[in-house]
Design a protein around this motif. Structure first.
Motif, short mmCIF file in Angstrom:
data_model
loop_
_atom_site.label_atom_id
_atom_site.label_comp_id
_atom_site.label_asym_id
_atom_site.label_seq_id
_atom_site.Cartn_x
_atom_site.Cartn_y
_atom_site.Cartn_z
N ILE A 118 -6.04 7.36 -12.06
CA ILE A 118 -4.62 6.95 -12.02
C ILE A 118 -4.21 6.38 -10.66
O ILE A 118 -3.06 6.01 -10.48
N PHE A 119 -5.16 6.29 -9.73
CA PHE A 119 -4.85 5.73 -8.42
C PHE A 119 -5.53 4.37 -8.24
O PHE A 119 -6.59 4.12 -8.81
N ALA A 120 -4.88 3.51 -7.45
CA ALA A 120 -5.46 2.20 -7.18
C ALA A 120 -6.77 2.35 -6.43
O ALA A 120 -6.99 3.35 -5.73
N LEU A 121 -7.64 1.37 -6.57
CA LEU A 121 -8.94 1.45 -5.90
C LEU A 121 -8.81 1.35 -4.39
O LEU A 121 -9.66 1.84 -3.66
N GLU A 122 -7.74 0.73 -3.91
CA GLU A 122 -7.62 0.53 -2.45
C GLU A 122 -7.11 1.75 -1.69
O GLU A 122 -6.92 1.68 -0.48
N ASN A 123 -6.87 2.87 -2.37
CA ASN A 123 -6.48 4.07 -1.64
C ASN A 123 -7.63 4.59 -0.79
O ASN A 123 -8.79 4.52 -1.19
N LYS A 124 -7.28 5.13 0.36
CA LYS A 124 -8.30 5.72 1.23
C LYS A 124 -8.26 7.24 1.06
O LYS A 124 -7.20 7.85 1.15
N ILE A 125 -9.40 7.82 0.83
CA ILE A 125 -9.42 9.26 0.63
C ILE A 125 -9.82 9.99 1.92
O ILE A 125 -10.54 9.46 2.76
N ALA A 126 -9.28 11.20 2.04
CA ALA A 126 -9.68 12.11 3.11
C ALA A 126 -10.27 13.35 2.47
O ALA A 126 -9.71 13.88 1.50
#
Lengths: 404, 404
Positions: A118-126
């Protein structure tokens, strides 16, 4: 001409526990006389509680008669189960979670893997480092993590939050701002926890920078200390920034029975759109619910008898945790965890790498644990043991380790 | 600041069956005195077969004792179930499928939704029109289908293969070359089938252009005619181009019990990489298996008694199909399907749209069906009824329709 998802090819090695399984099987085949004790994978060993067994039998009988037969479950899961969850897990702790903010699933692994949809691919994960591999691997599969840098054992586009002895194995707020923050407390693999006051800092931070916290609370039933929160929603403002994932695997021994749930509060929004509606759509389209009989088993966990019986199982495992912690300390190891979690995190002796210690323990003591480096670069030099074995095996494993 | 997956916002309306559910619930609330008969969603009504109930009870008992307790299942699913599948579904039909090419899952909906994970986003999909909405919606969610063109009720980047009365509701090879081809036979929603010879053309076509066929065979147990293939692997060369998805929902009434499987042959490759390894990685990382007790239930379906008892259920539903087909024809409707499938596809009378006929049937006969347009633009003017009701309800529904 079709194209495969090339991101899969970037993944290093195979899934950690498959790798361990292969190594152990190979050793067992070569040494059929050895009694191997598995304290590696976090799989439970105690049977399902009597009240759960009873609920399962009853539900099975219902499925055998047209009048009480159950076909497709409601999209969110059965209300009887969601009601029990809302009352016992949330209202009882002062958290306001609505019935339709609970999504029943087949387990926390599926949910923590699928939530990325449900999140865009361009999100950065921590992520914490070390960390449960599923968070990173599933994001890598969808192309969110950049390139894997073999020498650093890191992905180029992931914010790693080291959890080391220096910070008591808790993460610190990252200097680089992430979009999605994976937190798991009580922690797998380190067994560490943070206080409600510390967790509040994370909630405030996420709300401030507009990040979403994906909070894995699969081990909350193991909390023994007062100031450790069982749910992130105990913190103020969490419903506008946090998704919480829960499991029946560890609090009620459902690893092979498969049940979990995820809370997506309607207050958690991206602009005008509630993430709740996206997850509802995702689950409604790509999932068809957990089996009726398993949802009835989940309901039984929340009954008075169920709470009592599953608490006994947890006490059983926590007694193992104590055996492991005390035994290892006696043997001169540096250990943490095991107080609010079924995991014990130990420093490998003699500067062995995690995999060297894995082989050493497998070959010399016939005990299986999990190499810390499998959970991330900061796990190197550490090793995870779980309290999920039988008491007898746990005692024996620790005796063997002491004798090394 | 996090970003959501904007592709979700492109999806028109809600998932078809959720929409129907809402309409029916609203009607039922307003008319509590009316007895609504549901022949809409493809949900079964017959109880689980006695041999399945027995297997469930036995497995539940096993879960109640430490010696016979089962935790995490093996990655691919239990061998006892995969063995039964390979022998009874494949070897018995002359198809060479290996034990480790079978992936046990929680159902065909999950698998047909999740299978997209292992393909690149730039693949172009081809679907029958009308079609089971999950194929298109899940690809839309991942961003593979372009924009939704409201006026055409189509996605800009999907190859639609019209299945109309003119082609006897079978698709024709598309003029534009796709990368992924979704086929479902016996077909949902039209109930149509194709012969083995016709299916061979699709296999040859896919092998020629380098496309993958995702073959949904969830309804194979309803096949009554000799020349209709039960598996795509009955066709020569299918293992190098086809993935087959199967379900226990319709052949054994597992809609609320949740079990299915997917075959990914090792011969199906993208360059040097077998898609088998990608799907193994996907399932190993984002899924934790179907419950042990449910897998034992699946095994029981393949026993001699199980085959006999589930065959009786299928005969029961197919008797309903006959009642529907013959009744509707008597009433002057144009119908197809219902011979090798539990679905009956009828032309709406008086040039009503599919949703007009839905409302008409709900309000005038208190019978729920599924609007053909919900399955795609070529479904407009058609309507699906399912044979999954009870015999009594089916009889009554058809009597009511006849009286209109």
């Amino acid at each position: 001409m079709f194209k495969m998802n090339e991101n899969y090819l970037k993944l290093p090695g195979s899934y950690l526990f498959s790798m361990i399984g292969k190594k152990v099987n190979a050793y067992a085949e070569e040494h059929p006389d050895k009694k191997i004790i598995r304290l590696g994978i976090g799989d439970v060993t105690q049977p399902l509680a009597p009240v759960v067994i009873e609920a399962l039998h009853k539900a099975v009988d219902e499925m055998g008669h047209a009048e009480t037969f159950h076909g497709y479950a409601p999209d969110l899961g059965y209300e009887f189960l969601r009601k029990a969850i809302v009352e016992k897990d949330y209202q009882a702790r002062g958290c306001e979670i609505a019935l339709d903010e609970v999504f029943i699933s087949d387990g926390a692994k599926s949910d923590s893997g699928n939530i990325g949809d449900i999140f865009a691919l361009e999100n950065k994960i921590a992520v914490c480092d070390p960390v449960y591999p599923v968070y990173v691997d599933t994001n890598a599969m969808s192309g969110r993590t950049g390139e894997y840098l073999e020498d650093l054992q890191r992905w180029s586009n992931v914010v790693y939050m080291p959890c080391t002895a220096k910070t008591n194995f808790a993460p610190e707020l990252p200097s680089e701002e992430p979009d999605l923050i994976y937190l798991c407390f009580p922690n797998n693999p380190t067994g560490s926890t943070i206080t409600k006051k510390e967790l509040q800092k994370w909630v405030d931070y996420a709300n401030k920078i507009g990040a979403v916290i994906i909070y894995d609370a699969a081990y909350e039933a193991y909390i023994t200390e007062e100031d450790v929160p069982h749910s992130i929603y105990e913190c103020e403002g969490a419903t506008s920034c946090a998704i919480e994932i829960r499991s029946f695997s560890k609090n009620a021994g459902f690893t092979g029975t498969r049940l979990g749930f995820t809370i997506v509060p309607k207050a958690l929004k991206c602009g005008e759109t509630s993430l709740h509606s996206l997850w509802a759509r995702r689950q409604g389209t790509k999932f068809n619910g957990a089996p009726y009989i398993i949802q009835r088993a989940g309901e039984a966990v929340y009954s008075e008898e169920g709470q009592k019986q599953t608490k006994e199982q947890i006490n059983y495992y926590m007694k193992n945790a104590k055996v492991i912690c005390e035994g290892l300390m006696e043997a001169g190891y540096t250990v943490s965890g095991g107080v609010n979690a079924p995991y014990i995190w130990l420093k490998t002796p003699d500067k062995m790498t995690s995999w060297e210690f894995f082989d050493y323990l497998l070959e010399q003591a016939n005990v299986v644990g999990t190499p810390g480096s499998g959970f991330g670069p900061s796990g190197e030099g550490y090793f995870r043991l779980t309290a999920f074995g039988s008491y007898e095996n746990t005692l024996e494993a620790i005796e063997r380790i002491k004798r090394l």
